[in-house]
Design a protein around this motif. Structure first.
Motif, short mmCIF file in Angstrom:
data_model
loop_
_atom_site.label_atom_id
_atom_site.label_comp_id
_atom_site.label_asym_id
_atom_site.label_seq_id
_atom_site.Cartn_x
_atom_site.Cartn_y
_atom_site.Cartn_z
N LEU A 5 9.99 2.98 8.35
CA LEU A 5 9.49 3.00 9.71
C LEU A 5 10.68 3.12 10.63
O LEU A 5 11.69 2.44 10.47
N TYR A 6 10.54 4.01 11.60
CA TYR A 6 11.62 4.23 12.54
C TYR A 6 11.93 2.94 13.29
O TYR A 6 11.06 2.23 13.75
N ASN A 67 5.16 7.21 1.70
CA ASN A 67 4.92 7.84 2.98
C ASN A 67 4.22 9.20 2.83
O ASN A 67 3.39 9.57 3.66
N GLY A 79 -3.03 9.63 10.79
CA GLY A 79 -1.69 9.20 10.38
C GLY A 79 -0.82 8.84 11.57
O GLY A 79 0.00 7.91 11.51
N ASP A 80 -0.97 9.57 12.68
CA ASP A 80 -0.23 9.23 13.89
C ASP A 80 -0.63 7.86 14.42
O ASP A 80 0.22 7.07 14.85
N TYR A 82 -1.93 5.37 12.66
CA TYR A 82 -1.43 4.37 11.70
C TYR A 82 0.07 4.12 11.92
O TYR A 82 0.53 2.98 11.96
N THR A 83 0.84 5.20 12.06
CA THR A 83 2.28 5.06 12.27
C THR A 83 2.57 4.38 13.60
O THR A 83 3.48 3.54 13.69
N GLN A 86 2.19 0.79 13.18
CA GLN A 86 3.30 0.22 12.41
C GLN A 86 4.56 0.05 13.24
O GLN A 86 5.41 -0.79 12.93
N THR A 245 -1.68 -2.29 3.67
CA THR A 245 -0.31 -2.29 4.20
C THR A 245 0.19 -3.72 4.38
O THR A 245 1.34 -4.05 4.04
N LEU A 318 3.64 10.51 12.94
CA LEU A 318 3.76 10.61 11.48
C LEU A 318 4.86 11.59 11.09
O LEU A 318 5.71 11.29 10.24
N ASN A 321 8.34 10.22 12.01
CA ASN A 321 8.78 9.14 11.14
C ASN A 321 9.18 9.65 9.76
O ASN A 321 10.17 9.20 9.17
N ASN A 322 8.43 10.61 9.22
CA ASN A 322 8.79 11.19 7.92
C ASN A 322 10.18 11.83 7.96
O ASN A 322 10.99 11.66 7.05
#
Length: 577
Positions: A5-6, A67, A79-80, A82-83, A86, A245, A318, A321-322
């Motif tokens: 995670l960033y 990820n 996914g955006d 969720y990220t 986080q 998670t 997402l 962060n990837n």
């Protein structure tokens, strides 16, 4: 959190508390006494280092699998969300404990371990008891405030109400991670101070395995036929991913408990906050808190920009962060490793007033990091499309989605080296006991970063927002490095910048030749740098990677890049044996 995670700090080894960046995330802790066989962690320093290295590599690989699966399971839109959810526990953890743990609490635990008759056992029990209560209260308050926090972080004319609601619902499930992350980091600190490094390095792997298993259950139960959106994701789907998670971090924290017994520590409840010297801790933590708070404001601005631009057709949180994980992998393997080797020596030299040695070590570190990172930078820039397709395409992540991530990776390639150099400079300040200076330098750096976020978000097309945010980070890393070098030159004298510039110029020339030839070769392969699937991506990666490595090494040797010559010579000697 773990698994990638960033954060607005330099990346620390997986499972370790992040140290703050002269910008995201290593530590300024005093070195713990080396364990003796049969005591604490036991084993030799070399053995511990080997275990840590293997654990870090395995954890990073499994983290990428995790990820990639999250993206495949949720797709870009969900996914955006969720990220974005986080990001929140990461930000709160950093404010509560992240930088303070590495810069204040670990050195304090080391001193008490040396000075107290019981080896710091009772003091550590008091500290853990107090920290657990404070973490619990803070986590409860943050969970209650989740709707308000997400409303601010996702506000904007282009943010759909369904997306905002989804981030909030994910946050209810994910925010309790704050408590278990804090507990995990505190246990890791206790273990490290007692010379045990293996468990904190390997524990995040448990976390990643749990989340990977949850993704597998999700795919088996719900499949990938339906296109997930914030409007149609079911309660069961949301709970499975969110609660899974959280479960990963719970397992990580529990997985560290056996190691406490191994080092002879017993976690006994001792509530005595007045005997902890909280005023001293608060005084020491003040500048670090300022440092961390500035970074988290930048993260807040970043998430808002990504949430406003992200969507079904645009790479958002997402994708960002990837790509950030890939950038942190290069920095972690090279920059963090070099600094870990140099920091004890630099700290000792600084303590004895041998500033010329500090200067020489910094110059040596910059040259070594630049020479080692150059081929990785070229690979990220030239092979960004194949890398993204090979790692992230699948499930609900389409080929177009993966290639969009490749665009972000191309920009990130140019941020890797400034990140590592700024990180080296910041840790020199820590060696010089200059936390205040590092914090003050960070203020204009963060201001420039946030300004870059808003300006680039305003002028770029929404499809390029994630790339723009990455560019703003890179510019701020470069600014941090330049300011830090200027201040260090005044503080410790000459920095051998002339020799550093010559070395950097040679590295850039060698990297440029490698990039040009690799780009030409890849364009001639099927897919021409934009592969349609993993097979084409793998071919381009294999051929392009070999060209980059061979050409860079050859050019660097011809240009007499000393650091590359030393590595090649060492390899030859080992082969000869």
């Amino acid at each position: 959190m773990n698994g990638g995670l960033y954060r607005s700090t330099h990346a620390a080894p997986d499972g370790q508390p992040p140290a703050q960046e002269g910008v995201t995330v290593v530590s300024v802790e005093e070195p713990a006494p080396a364990p003796q066989p049969g005591q604490d962690g036991g084993g030799s320093t070399a053995g511990q280092s080997a275990i840590m290295a293997v654990g870090s590599l395995v954890s990073r690989v499994i983290g990428f699998v995790r990820n990639a699966l999250i993206g495949m399971v949720l797709g870009e839109a969900v996914g955006d969300a969720y990220t974005g959810a986080q990001f929140l526990p990461g930000q709160i953890y950093e404010l509560l404990l992240g930088g303070i743990l590495s810069s204040v609490l670990i050195p304090l635990l080391v001193r008490r371990r040396k000075a107290d008759p019981d080896g710091g056992q009772e003091f550590t029990q008091r500290l853990l008891s107090f920290a657990v209560v404070m973490l619990g209260l803070a986590t409860a308050l943050v969970v209650l405030a989740a709707p308000l926090i997400t409303a601010i972080q996702t506000s904007g004319d282009k943010t759909e109400p369904a997306f905002r609601d989804l981030v909030t619902n994910f946050s209810y499930l994910i925010l309790p991670i704050i408590f278990f992350t804090g507990v995990s980091a505190l246990i890791g600190a206790v273990l490290n101070v007692r010379g045990h490094f293996a468990a904190p390095m390997w524990a995040p792997i448990l976390n990643n395995i749990v989340v990977i298993a949850v993704c597998g259950v999700f795919l088996l139960t719900f499949g990938t036929d339906k296109e997930l959106t914030p409007e149609n994701i079911s309660g069961a789907e949301l709970v499975l991913i969110g609660a899974g998670t959280l479960l990963g971090m719970v397992v990580q924290a529990i997985g560290l408990l056996p190691a406490l017994r191994k080092v002879g520590f017993r976690w006994k409840w001792r509530w005595a906050p007045r005997e902890l010297g909280l005023r001293e801790i608060g005084h020491l933590a003040g500048w670090m808190l300022c440092y961390v708070a500035a970074n988290q404001i930048a993260v807040f601005a970043l998430v808002r920009a990504l949430n406003s631009a992200g969507g079904e057709d645009n790479p958002g949180a997402l994708a960002f962060n990837n790509v950030f994980l890939l950038m942190m992998m290069a920095h972690g393997i090279i920059g963090v490793s070099v600094m870990t080797a140099l920091l004890p020596k630099m700290s000792a030299a600084a303590a004895e007033g041998r500033l010329d040695e500090v200067s020489d070590d910094l110059s040596r570190g910059i040259k070594l990091v630049s020479a080692a990172l150059a081929p990785i930078v070229v690979a990220y820039a030239v092979l960004s499309g194949p890398i993204a397709v090979f790692l992230f395409q699948g499930g609900r992540i389409t080929n177009a989605d993966a290639l969009d991530m490749g665009t972000v990776l191309t920009v990130a390639a140019f941020a890797v080296l400034p990140l590592s150099i700024s990180f080296l400079c910041t840790n020199v300040f820590y060696a010089l006991q200059g936390n205040k200076t590092a914090a003050l330098i960070n203020l204009p750096v963060v201001a420039a970063r946030i300004t870059g976020y808003f300006v680039l978000a305003a002028i770029l097309d929404e499809s390029l927002t994630a790339a723009g945010m990455t560019a703003a980070n890179g510019i701020s890393y470069l600014l941090s490095a330049l300011i830090s070098l200027a201040v260090l030159r005044r503080r410790i004298g000459r920095l051998n910048l002339g020799s550093v510039f010559v070395a950097l110029l040679k590295v850039v020339l060698a990297a440029g030749v490698a990039a040009g030839l690799a780009l030409l070769v890849v364009r001639l392969l099927p897919g021409s740098g934009a592969p349609d699937g993993r097979v084409e991506a793998l071919v381009q990666l294999a051929v392009g990677g070999v060209v980059i490595l061979i050409v860079y090494l050859g050019a660097a040797l011809l240009l007499r890049v000393r650091e590359v010559s030393q590595v090649v010579g060492m390899v030859r000697r080992k082969i000869g044996r």
